[in-house]
Write a protein that holds these residues in place. Sequence first.
Motif, short mmCIF file in Angstrom:
data_model
loop_
_atom_site.label_atom_id
_atom_site.label_comp_id
_atom_site.label_asym_id
_atom_site.label_seq_id
_atom_site.Cartn_x
_atom_site.Cartn_y
_atom_site.Cartn_z
N LEU A 1 -2.58 13.71 0.24
CA LEU A 1 -1.73 12.73 0.93
C LEU A 1 -1.72 11.39 0.20
O LEU A 1 -0.67 10.74 0.06
N LYS A 2 -2.89 10.96 -0.29
CA LYS A 2 -2.97 9.66 -0.94
C LYS A 2 -2.17 9.62 -2.25
O LYS A 2 -1.51 8.63 -2.55
N GLU A 3 -2.23 10.70 -3.02
CA GLU A 3 -1.49 10.68 -4.28
C GLU A 3 0.02 10.76 -4.04
O GLU A 3 0.80 10.09 -4.73
N LEU A 4 0.43 11.54 -3.03
CA LEU A 4 1.86 11.61 -2.71
C LEU A 4 2.34 10.30 -2.09
O LEU A 4 3.47 9.86 -2.33
N GLN A 5 1.49 9.68 -1.29
CA GLN A 5 1.83 8.36 -0.72
C GLN A 5 2.03 7.33 -1.84
O GLN A 5 2.97 6.53 -1.80
N ALA A 6 1.17 7.39 -2.85
CA ALA A 6 1.29 6.45 -3.96
C ALA A 6 2.58 6.65 -4.73
O ALA A 6 3.22 5.68 -5.17
N LEU A 7 3.00 7.91 -4.89
CA LEU A 7 4.25 8.20 -5.58
C LEU A 7 5.45 7.81 -4.73
O LEU A 7 6.46 7.33 -5.25
N GLY A 8 5.34 8.05 -3.43
CA GLY A 8 6.42 7.68 -2.52
C GLY A 8 7.32 8.83 -2.11
O GLY A 8 8.18 8.67 -1.25
N ASN B 1 10.78 8.62 5.50
CA ASN B 1 11.35 7.48 6.20
C ASN B 1 10.21 6.68 6.84
O ASN B 1 9.03 7.01 6.66
N ASP B 2 10.54 5.68 7.61
CA ASP B 2 9.50 4.81 8.16
C ASP B 2 8.56 5.58 9.09
O ASP B 2 7.34 5.36 9.08
N ALA B 3 9.13 6.49 9.90
CA ALA B 3 8.28 7.27 10.80
C ALA B 3 7.35 8.20 10.02
O ALA B 3 6.17 8.37 10.38
N ASP B 4 7.88 8.79 8.96
CA ASP B 4 7.05 9.66 8.11
C ASP B 4 5.91 8.86 7.48
O ASP B 4 4.76 9.31 7.45
N LYS B 5 6.25 7.69 6.96
CA LYS B 5 5.24 6.86 6.30
C LYS B 5 4.11 6.49 7.26
O LYS B 5 2.94 6.51 6.89
N GLN B 6 4.49 6.15 8.48
CA GLN B 6 3.47 5.79 9.47
C GLN B 6 2.59 6.99 9.79
O GLN B 6 1.36 6.87 9.89
N ALA B 7 3.19 8.18 9.92
CA ALA B 7 2.43 9.38 10.22
C ALA B 7 1.48 9.72 9.08
O ALA B 7 0.33 10.15 9.31
N ILE B 8 1.93 9.53 7.85
CA ILE B 8 1.08 9.79 6.68
C ILE B 8 -0.08 8.81 6.65
O ILE B 8 -1.24 9.19 6.41
N GLU B 9 0.21 7.54 6.90
CA GLU B 9 -0.86 6.53 6.93
C GLU B 9 -1.88 6.84 8.03
O GLU B 9 -3.09 6.71 7.82
#
Length: 280
Positions: A18-25, A257-265
């Motif tokens: 999750l962290k590496e995919l979050q960093a990529l976006g 999207n914003d909801a996805d980003k929050q769920a990932i965080e």
Amino acid sequence: MLSENLNVAAKQIRLYTLKELQALGFGHFGGSLSIVEALAVIYGKHLTVDLDKTGDLNRDYFVLSKGHGGPALYATLFLKGFFAEQELYTLNQNGTRLPSHPDRNLTPGVEMTTGSLGQGISVAAGIAFGNVLAGRKNYTYAIVGDGELNEGQCWEAFQFIGHHRLDRMIVFIDDNKKQLDGLTADIIDPLDLEAKMTAFGFEALKVDGGSTQAIDEAIQMAKRSSGKPYAIVLDTVKGQGVTHIEEKADNHHLRPNDADKQAIEDAILMLENDLEGVAQ
């Protein structure tokens, strides 16, 4: 370091995926998350791999035929010490050693370049056969995707593996019920994968692909078997372990999207807290 506790190892792999995919976006969230437990068991307990002896011909081999699951493999290889954490966050960027799909010429610990679906399992079959011809007793592990099985090349490889009775080859099918274009049942119904693999000359077993214990027990059973290759059908969920992603219809490749980003965080924070509790 990848934990010897397989449930903890799965949490570690899921966190860094999750962290590496979050960093990529953006990236292949769904099919990476669905193989986390399998990777935790394979690399956490069964695969004989030594960072200092990657050229040892007696090592075990692992091929991720469904190359879009690369982020989960990279997280695993980082935890096994093949490269530093910071390199994870160069995923799919210019100059990286961690491209979107694994590349054996770039990424330490990767045995086979994959991404053209169907080709990885064919090469894994060749590796296993070559080891038999050389009289070696090592194992070859391979993960294929359920959508990948649309490729006829997979079934040619399975026929070869079954014919040659490569009983030191263990094939995992990530049956997460989805592929790029939708549900596998709607695109090309895979029918009963356990029965099909049996018909191709394998010993076959379907297990809960979210249970490290079930996967571990299946591998142990495979190693006690002889005379036939072994297929373990993993009953998984695309996006496994992150409810928000599991519930998305289009979770093969996400541009969050914003909801996805929050769920990932939120998922990252929960995993970090869980792992911190284990460390204490």
